[in-house]
Design an enzyme around this catalytic site. Structure first.
Site, PDB file in Angstrom:
ATOM      1  N   ASP A 173      49.698  23.873  31.380  1.00 62.62           N
ATOM      2  CA  ASP A 173      49.771  22.492  30.895  1.00 62.62           C
ATOM      3  C   ASP A 173      49.645  22.504  29.377  1.00 62.62           C
ATOM      4  O   ASP A 173      49.670  23.564  28.732  1.00 62.62           O
ATOM      5  CB  ASP A 173      48.763  21.583  31.619  1.00 62.62           C
ATOM      6  CG  ASP A 173      47.313  21.838  31.205  1.00 62.62           C
ATOM      7  OD1 ASP A 173      47.068  22.763  30.377  1.00 62.62           O
ATOM      8  OD2 ASP A 173      46.434  21.129  31.701  1.00 62.62           O
ATOM      9  N   CYS A 232      45.502  26.576  32.279  1.00 67.37           N
ATOM     10  CA  CYS A 232      45.220  25.206  31.827  1.00 67.37           C
ATOM     11  C   CYS A 232      43.935  25.264  31.010  1.00 67.37           C
ATOM     12  O   CYS A 232      43.522  26.351  30.583  1.00 67.37           O
ATOM     13  CB  CYS A 232      45.160  24.216  32.987  1.00 67.37           C
ATOM     14  SG  CYS A 232      43.802  24.427  34.148  1.00 67.37           S
ATOM     15  N   THR A 292      40.633  24.735  31.721  1.00 69.85           N
ATOM     16  CA  THR A 292      39.568  25.507  32.375  1.00 69.85           C
ATOM     17  C   THR A 292      40.092  26.480  33.423  1.00 69.85           C
ATOM     18  O   THR A 292      39.354  27.352  33.880  1.00 69.85           O
ATOM     19  CB  THR A 292      38.601  24.560  33.099  1.00 69.85           C
ATOM     20  OG1 THR A 292      39.353  23.809  34.073  1.00 69.85           O
ATOM     21  CG2 THR A 292      37.922  23.604  32.126  1.00 69.85           C
ATOM     22  N   HIS A 322      40.512  42.636  47.085  1.00 62.55           N
ATOM     23  CA  HIS A 322      39.829  42.078  48.260  1.00 62.55           C
ATOM     24  C   HIS A 322      40.526  40.849  48.837  1.00 62.55           C
ATOM     25  O   HIS A 322      40.500  40.636  50.042  1.00 62.55           O
ATOM     26  CB  HIS A 322      38.390  41.692  47.907  1.00 62.55           C
ATOM     27  CG  HIS A 322      37.491  42.872  47.704  1.00 62.55           C
ATOM     28  ND1 HIS A 322      36.123  42.780  47.756  1.00 62.55           N
ATOM     29  CD2 HIS A 322      37.775  44.178  47.445  1.00 62.55           C
ATOM     30  CE1 HIS A 322      35.582  43.979  47.544  1.00 62.55           C
ATOM     31  NE2 HIS A 322      36.575  44.839  47.331  1.00 62.55           N
ATOM     32  N   HIS A 376      39.779  44.045  54.539  1.00 61.34           N
ATOM     33  CA  HIS A 376      40.148  42.844  53.769  1.00 61.34           C
ATOM     34  C   HIS A 376      41.365  42.141  54.365  1.00 61.34           C
ATOM     35  O   HIS A 376      41.524  40.938  54.202  1.00 61.34           O
ATOM     36  CB  HIS A 376      40.394  43.214  52.312  1.00 61.34           C
ATOM     37  CG  HIS A 376      39.210  43.865  51.670  1.00 61.34           C
ATOM     38  ND1 HIS A 376      38.011  43.218  51.485  1.00 61.34           N
ATOM     39  CD2 HIS A 376      39.034  45.131  51.210  1.00 61.34           C
ATOM     40  CE1 HIS A 376      37.143  44.036  50.928  1.00 61.34           C
ATOM     41  NE2 HIS A 376      37.733  45.211  50.760  1.00 61.34           N
TER      42      HIS A 376
HETATM   43  C1  RB5 Z   1      43.644  18.786  30.479  1.00 65.69           C
HETATM   44  O1  RB5 Z   1      42.969  17.973  29.593  1.00 65.69           O
HETATM   45  C2  RB5 Z   1      42.653  19.528  31.372  1.00 65.69           C
HETATM   46  O2  RB5 Z   1      42.046  18.635  32.255  1.00 65.69           O
HETATM   47  C3  RB5 Z   1      43.367  20.635  32.127  1.00 65.69           C
HETATM   48  O3  RB5 Z   1      43.951  21.508  31.228  1.00 65.69           O
HETATM   49  C4  RB5 Z   1      42.487  21.500  33.015  1.00 65.69           C
HETATM   50  O4  RB5 Z   1      41.363  21.951  32.327  1.00 65.69           O
HETATM   51  C5  RB5 Z   1      42.172  20.939  34.322  1.00 65.69           C
HETATM   52  O5  RB5 Z   1      41.514  21.561  35.167  1.00 65.69           O
END
Ligand code: RB5
Length: 147
Positions: free
Chosen positions: A8, A65, A67, A98, A133
């Site tokens: 993203d 993305c 996180t 695994h 596994h």
């Molecule tokens: C975008 O602002 C953020 O929410 C996205 O990149 C991600 O971290 C979502 O899990």
């Protein structure tokens, strides 16, 4: 290998850097975007990579993305996908050995690029161990039949 990759708006430059590394290592990269900083919805990109892997157009997928959490939740809703949110080379290696993970998710806002690159290299160079596994992976994938 053919590797599908997407991200993203939180991970455009990181995606470009990872894609460059993969190509330098001799892999074919299928880039599903996004390639601009315009705000986007990560599930749209998780679906593109998940479907590419599930349909056999790619051997493995990589999703980035902020996180990595949203991408991993979304990708795991796609049939056939075992997406692993990894934060270290060890978790990347174990996710292949695994869990037979077929999609790697990382957070570009929580990991340094150098760490992401190391995680990606470990993920694509590790293999499923099979054995005990295999049974566990089969049990996980059987959940899809109940959905
Ligand atoms: C975008 O602002 C953020 O929410 C996205 O990149 C991600 O971290 C979502 O899990």
């Amino acid at each position: 290998m053919k590797i599908a990759i997407a991200n993203d708006h939180a991970a455009v430059s990181e995606k470009n850097a990872v894609a460059k590394t993969l190509e330098e290592l001799g892999h074919q990269v299928l880039n599903f975007g996004t390639d601009t900083l315009d705000s986007t919805d990560y599930p749209d990109y998780a679906a593109k990579v998940g479907q590419a892997v599930n349909q056999g157009h790619a051997d493995l997928g990589i999703l980035l993305c902020g996180t990595g959490i949203g991408m991993s939740i979304a990708a795991n809703k796609i049939k056939g996908i075992r997406a692993a949110l990894c934060h270290s080379e060890e978790t990347a290696e174990k996710s292949r050995e695994h869990n037979d993970a077929n999609v790697l998710c990382c957070g570009a806002r929580v990991l340094d690029l150098s760490v992401i690159q190391a995680i990606v290299k470990k993920f694509i160079s590790s293999e499923f161990s099979g054995g005990r596994h295999q049974r566990r992976v089969q049990k996980m994938m059987a959940f899809e039949a109940d959905l």
